[in-house]
Design an enzyme around this catalytic site. Structure first.
Site, PDB file in Angstrom:
ATOM      1  N   HIS A   1       0.961  -1.166   0.034  1.00  0.00           N
ATOM      2  CA  HIS A   1      -0.053  -0.097   0.064  1.00  0.00           C
ATOM      3  C   HIS A   1       0.832   1.258  -0.016  1.00  0.00           C
ATOM      4  O   HIS A   1       1.924   1.128   0.401  1.00  0.00           O
ATOM      5  CB  HIS A   1      -0.870   0.103   1.180  1.00  0.00           C
ATOM      6  CG  HIS A   1      -2.251  -0.753   1.041  1.00  0.00           C
ATOM      7  ND1 HIS A   1      -2.949  -0.471   0.115  1.00  0.00           N
ATOM      8  CD2 HIS A   1      -2.445  -2.024   1.534  1.00  0.00           C
ATOM      9  CE1 HIS A   1      -4.015  -1.505   0.032  1.00  0.00           C
ATOM     10  NE2 HIS A   1      -3.512  -2.241   0.958  1.00  0.00           N
TER      11      HIS A   1
ATOM     12  N   ARG B   1      -7.477  -9.441  -7.171  1.00  0.00           N
ATOM     13  CA  ARG B   1      -8.658  -8.464  -6.780  1.00  0.00           C
ATOM     14  C   ARG B   1      -8.755  -7.484  -7.703  1.00  0.00           C
ATOM     15  O   ARG B   1      -7.919  -7.065  -8.312  1.00  0.00           O
ATOM     16  CB  ARG B   1      -8.133  -7.770  -5.426  1.00  0.00           C
ATOM     17  CG  ARG B   1      -9.329  -6.816  -5.058  1.00  0.00           C
ATOM     18  CD  ARG B   1      -8.880  -6.422  -3.532  1.00  0.00           C
ATOM     19  NE  ARG B   1      -8.056  -5.272  -3.425  1.00  0.00           N
ATOM     20  CZ  ARG B   1      -8.030  -3.825  -2.763  1.00  0.00           C
ATOM     21  NH1 ARG B   1      -9.438  -3.743  -1.811  1.00  0.00           N
ATOM     22  NH2 ARG B   1      -7.356  -2.894  -2.867  1.00  0.00           N
TER      23      ARG B   1
ATOM     24  N   GLU C   1     -17.404  -2.839   1.997  1.00  0.00           N
ATOM     25  CA  GLU C   1     -16.217  -1.936   2.756  1.00  0.00           C
ATOM     26  C   GLU C   1     -17.031  -0.632   3.420  1.00  0.00           C
ATOM     27  O   GLU C   1     -16.547  -0.368   4.251  1.00  0.00           O
ATOM     28  CB  GLU C   1     -15.705  -1.498   1.442  1.00  0.00           C
ATOM     29  CG  GLU C   1     -14.741  -2.426   0.592  1.00  0.00           C
ATOM     30  CD  GLU C   1     -14.094  -1.816  -0.554  1.00  0.00           C
ATOM     31  OE1 GLU C   1     -12.947  -1.320  -0.418  1.00  0.00           O
ATOM     32  OE2 GLU C   1     -14.608  -1.860  -1.711  1.00  0.00           O
TER      33      GLU C   1
ATOM     34  N   ASP D   1     -12.068   1.628   4.684  1.00  0.00           N
ATOM     35  CA  ASP D   1     -13.344   2.541   3.808  1.00  0.00           C
ATOM     36  C   ASP D   1     -14.610   2.712   4.941  1.00  0.00           C
ATOM     37  O   ASP D   1     -15.108   3.727   4.871  1.00  0.00           O
ATOM     38  CB  ASP D   1     -13.857   1.852   2.641  1.00  0.00           C
ATOM     39  CG  ASP D   1     -12.675   2.166   1.632  1.00  0.00           C
ATOM     40  OD1 ASP D   1     -12.798   3.496   1.084  1.00  0.00           O
ATOM     41  OD2 ASP D   1     -11.794   1.303   1.239  1.00  0.00           O
TER      42      ASP D   1
ATOM     43  N   ARG E   1      -7.453  -5.354   7.753  1.00  0.00           N
ATOM     44  CA  ARG E   1      -6.941  -4.583   8.641  1.00  0.00           C
ATOM     45  C   ARG E   1      -5.648  -3.881   8.113  1.00  0.00           C
ATOM     46  O   ARG E   1      -4.839  -4.373   7.483  1.00  0.00           O
ATOM     47  CB  ARG E   1      -6.672  -5.236   9.886  1.00  0.00           C
ATOM     48  CG  ARG E   1      -7.701  -6.214  10.718  1.00  0.00           C
ATOM     49  CD  ARG E   1      -7.078  -7.079  11.512  1.00  0.00           C
ATOM     50  NE  ARG E   1      -6.958  -6.465  12.957  1.00  0.00           N
ATOM     51  CZ  ARG E   1      -5.675  -6.124  13.736  1.00  0.00           C
ATOM     52  NH1 ARG E   1      -4.675  -7.031  13.011  1.00  0.00           N
ATOM     53  NH2 ARG E   1      -5.738  -5.512  14.674  1.00  0.00           N
TER      54      ARG E   1
ATOM     55  N   ARG F   1      -8.230   7.546  -1.020  1.00  0.00           N
ATOM     56  CA  ARG F   1      -8.214   6.155  -0.547  1.00  0.00           C
ATOM     57  C   ARG F   1      -7.971   6.448   1.036  1.00  0.00           C
ATOM     58  O   ARG F   1      -7.358   7.417   1.514  1.00  0.00           O
ATOM     59  CB  ARG F   1      -7.061   5.569  -1.018  1.00  0.00           C
ATOM     60  CG  ARG F   1      -7.078   5.177  -2.244  1.00  0.00           C
ATOM     61  CD  ARG F   1      -5.916   4.230  -2.955  1.00  0.00           C
ATOM     62  NE  ARG F   1      -6.232   3.916  -4.278  1.00  0.00           N
ATOM     63  CZ  ARG F   1      -7.065   2.949  -4.833  1.00  0.00           C
ATOM     64  NH1 ARG F   1      -7.596   2.222  -4.112  1.00  0.00           N
ATOM     65  NH2 ARG F   1      -6.955   2.942  -6.147  1.00  0.00           N
TER      66      ARG F   1
END
Length: 914
Positions: free
Chosen positions: A147, A408, A533, A573, A612, A745
């Site tokens: 990330h 994904r 989410e 989210d 998480r 994000r």
């Protein structure tokens, strides 16, 4: 000296030593003047922070304004490197304290250890058969993700690993000469760090992220996970321990919002993972061959082992009486051929003879089992535990694929892909315009039709071909590396049943579905995993999954495909959508509702996948407590959870700390599965949480989404804009290039608030919720909240996490960040709201848990904060000064670098990013 202080003395000495070495390095490399200036900034910052000394604050401002840009960069580097060195010292101290505790006679095993779990299970009289049954069906899997908040460069991590090893060796050195030599080696590594760039000069690629993740395997996962299994076998003697603990990864397969991930990166990820696993096995087999120099004339061997030796191709006369060594030479040769066949690479040590590759990891396991069985039958049992047993367990767990790579993608991309295919096939001109019922009917019809939708020779857009290529590549890779190499397909933004059906249809179109829906034996290769989410998504999760399961033939398809339904819950989210308390509450409620959909008699097991993050605002916090706080009946030996950003480095860079973290995850899963009572949570607890959630979410959304100018406040008073310039991830920080909070994000959202020392996602709204709940009957309702804290793990862990966030929150510094916004009226108004809510939250927390001191029940973290925060604050002050310069037009490369270095140092100091 108090006992606690004496225990921490080695830590204090290590930090002082490393700080002294860093100071000496700065003095030598940059001169006495800059060293003195850094020391002055540190003293003024401490006075301002600890004593609220206004004069010190003014003096600090003056010093910072007087720094040239080049000097500011040096100051930022100095405090950033100190944060990194303090982390090393704390990690070393954690290991030292744990070792001392374990060696103490009659000491109670620490919570989170397998020894403590064994004792709890024994005291509860849980039979071995029950433990074995849970493990037989279990899957526990940390999933590493990439990330855009992973700020640590790999070259610096390697230097830090060496410093950690030198500190570990130092505690066993007692004469002055050896300690001086050790200090010289430490100095060399600190100089290396000082002369190494903190920042990347270019944005990370997906391949960089793959390599970063793989670097944790040789030192930690490949060594420590077999050790973890050995500990399980020791603690639960008589219980068969299957390979239930496995690693997962999103890196190379997570396409959601990242245009840089495609079929090529998926192939590269599996190729490099295979390379890492097989090179490790090859080295271990080589070393094992050196150890098993057993002569047949002295110990003998089994006929099967002799057959392996005879087939090895090793004809050296001096080894003819060494069947184990010859057998392992043959195994090595076959594994080298496997490596070449799967990745194109070859081992550094050339094999003695040419042998055919293994078809799969099971064949390799069979050969290793032959070696083990022969040793057991010929008085060689003591030769097994050191290297052969861990190698066998590694092959069983990691196979040829190392870690399961998840795929994904966002649901709208699946809709777009199928819309084009359906239009090209003239089935429906505008699939996206159909209502949900019509979409489901069409998709079900196509899933029951053996004919393909894709037209031979048809030309599709580049975007559609790219999506189809991922499915086709996944099918090929599963054939090459085994079915566990790619098993899960995560659907982001799952909002309807058709979102799940679309992925099933795409599998069918790419030959990943065998049979058609309605056939009793029809199956798909990939588990379709919806990701819920937002708050609304979490509330709709149960009805969506109920409708999906009730579709004709769907339960049969799931049973034939492995009898699993995984569902992912999004912490990030949902927090950004509804605030901290409501996010946790809706996740809790959704977990309970979903668990009721999957009774054991149905033959379909539920596994929850917890998305998480690193910060509490994104579901972070200690994993052990987090698993134990899950609702009863929702774990059952099955759990996957993401490990993100700097959390990966802090948990797994050090092998010993890595194993403790892995052990705690297993311990928590066993305890949550076997010790949790089945009685429901008292209704008064549920009603209280519901009311707190309602008010908390209203307060949060009133601030974030309904306050005029709040987006301007966020972008103006945090370094979010500057964070986008940090080359710390391959994925963009926003879904769409707008200035809206909705499009940002959740990861950089949390990261930015942490940098500005507000940490809003980890506490805002709790105070308002508690105040409103208690308003009608303060005494009675506060008593209820205290009972909830004492008797309800969910509520206790939630408040514990708030306690931790508030300990890292610094509104004195946050107020200084607010001065970055030119609109003083807007800044003052919003900051006053933050301040009032923080005061309410602190008061609520104090009243419920009964203490005013933060982290009263977590002395190790309190100690950490006490040691490091005086060195983080200067970075905050410097960051504010440099951002001010940048935003008024001083946009040179050195100013930019100074800002980004301060971001790096604060992230390292706080020990979490996104």
């Amino acid at each position: 000296m108090r006992a606690e202080s004496s225990k921490d003395l080695p830590l204090t000495e290590d930090i002082r030593l490393l700080g002294q070495i860093l100071g000496d390095t700065i003095r030598e490399q940059e001169g006495v003047e800059i060293f003195d200036r850094i020391e002055n900034i540190r003293r003024l910052s401490v006075a301002y922070e600890r004593d609220a000394n206004v004069e010190a604050g003014r003096a600090l401002d003056a010093v910072l304004r007087g720094l040239s840009t080049a000097e500011a960069v040096l100051v930022a580097r100095a405090f950033s490197y100190f944060s990194h060195l303090a982390n090393i010292a704390e990690d070393r101290h954690h290991i030292r304290r744990r070792e001392a505790h374990d060696q103490r006679e009659n000491s109670e095993p620490q919570p989170g250890s397998l020894a403590a779990t064994r004792r709890l299970l024994r005291d509860a009289r849980v039979p071995a058969a029950a433990i074995g049954e849970v493990l037989r069906h279990a899957l526990v899997s940390p999933v590493l993700t990439a990330h855009p908040t992973e700020v640590q460069r790999k070259s610096l991590q390697e230097a830090e690993t060496r410093i950690s090893a030198l500190l570990a060796a130092r505690q066993h050195l007692h004469n002055a000469r050896d300690r001086a030599k050790n200090e010289t080696l430490l100095k060399a590594r600190v100089v290396q760090m000082w002369q190494t760039r903190l920042l990347r000069t270019s944005r990370m690629t997906v391949r960089d992220e793959i390599e970063n993740a793989l670097s944790y395997y040789p030192a930690t996962f490949l060594h420590e996970i077999p050790r973890l299994y050995a500990d399980l076998e020791e603690q639960f003697d008589g219980v068969s321990i299957p390979p239930f603990f496995r690693m997962g990864s999103w890196i190379g397969g997570d396409r959601d919002g990242n245009p840089n991930v495609d079929a090529g990166t998926l192939r590269e990820a599996l190729r490099r993972q295979c390379d890492t696993a097989l090179l490790y096995y090859l080295n271990e087999i080589h070393e094992l061959g050196a150890e098993l120099s057993v002569s047949r004339t002295l110990a003998g061997c089994s006929p099967e082992l002799q057959a392996l030796a005879d087939a090895s191709g090793d004809d050296e006369p001096h080894r003819q009486d060494q069947p184990y060594r010859r057998a392992l030479i043959g195994i090595y040769a076959r594994l080298d051929a496997t490596l070449h066949a799967l990745t194109g690479a070859s081992a550094v040590r050339r094999p003695v003879a040419t042998r055919p590759p293994y078809k799969n990891a099971d064949e390799l396991m069979g050969d290793l089992a032959t070696v083990e069985q022969s040793l057991r039958a010929h008085s060689g049992e003591s030769l097994i535990p050191g290297r052969l047993a861990p190698l066998k367990r590694a092959v069983q767990v990691f196979g040829f694929h190392l870690a399961t790579v998840d795929l994904r993608q966002s649901s709208d991309r699946h809709e777009e892909t199928l819309a084009e295919m359906l239009a090209a096939a003239r089935v429906v001109a505008d699939y996206a315009a159909l209502g949900e019922a019509d979409k489901q009917n069409l998709l079900l019809t196509l899933l029951r039709d053996p004919r393909p939708l894709r037209l031979p020779g048809a030309s599709y857009s580049e975007r559609t071909e790219s999506e189809l290529a991922v499915f086709n590549t996944a099918r090929e890779l599963r054939q090459a590396f085994g079915p566990q190499s790619i098993r899960h397909y995560i659907i982001s933004h799952s909002e309807t049943v058709s979102d799940l059906l679309e992925v099933l249809l795409l599998q069918k179109e790419c030959a990943m579905m065998h049979g058609v829906l309605g056939d009793r034996q029809a199956r798909v290769q990939l588990l379709v995993v919806p990701l819920f989410e937002t708050i609304e998504d979490l509330r709709n999760a149960e009805p969506i999954m109920r409708a999906f399961l009730d579709l004709s033939g769907m339960r049969d398809l799931l049973r034939a495909s492995g009898g699993q339904q995984e569902i992912m819950l999004g912490y990030s989210d949902s927090n950004k959508d509804g605030g901290f308390f409501t996010s946790n509450w809706e996740l809790y409620r959704a977990s309970i509702a979903l668990a009721k959909l999957f009774p054991e008699r149905e033959g379909i097991a539920l596994r929850l996948f917890h998305g998480r993050g690193g910060t509490v605002g994104r579901g972070g916090g200690p994993s052990y407590q987090a698993v134990l706080a899950q609702p009863a009946g929702t774990v059952n030996g099955q759990i996957r959870l993401t490990e993100q950003g700097e959390v990966i480095a802090s948990k797994y860079s050090n092998p010993e700390i890595g194993r403790r973290n892995l052990e705690a995850l297993v311990a928590a899963t066993l305890e949550a599965s076997l010790l949790r009572p089945d009685e429901p949570v008292p209704e008064e607890f549920v009603a209280a949480a519901r009311r707190i959630s309602e008010v908390s979410m209203a307060a949060y959304r009133a601030l974030v989404y309904e306050t005029p100018g709040f987006a301007d406040y966020f972008f103006g008073t945090t370094p979010i804009t500057e964070i986008a310039g940090l080359n710390i991830g391959s994925r963009p920080s926003s879904r769409r290039p707008t200035g809206r909070i909705e499009d940002l994000r959740a990861i950089p959202w949390s990261f930015s608030w942490g940098q500005a020392r507000v940490s809003l996602p980890g506490w805002f709204g709790l105070g308002a919720g508690v105040q409103a709940f208690a308003a009608d009957a303060p005494g009675e309702r506060m008593d209820l909240l205290r009972r909830m804290y004492s008797h309800w793990p969910f509520f206790r862990v939630l408040l514990s996490n708030v306690d931790m966030v508030l300990a890292k929150t610094d509104l004195v510094l946050a107020r200084r960040y607010a001065t970055l916004l030119p609109d003083r009226g807007l800044a003052d108004g919003i900051f006053e709201t933050l301040e009032r809510e923080c005061e309410r939250t602190v008061q609520a927390l104090n009243d419920i848990i009964g203490v005013k001191q933060r982290l009263a029940d977590n002395p190790s973290l309190a100690r950490s904060i006490r040691h490091r925060f005086p060195y983080i604050a200067p970075l905050n002050h410097l960051q504010i000064e440099l951002i001010q310069r940048w935003r008024v037009g001083e946009q040179d490369e050195k100013t930019r670098r100074g800002i980004l270095i301060s971001i790096n140092g604060i992230a390292a100091g706080l020990r979490n990013t996104g």
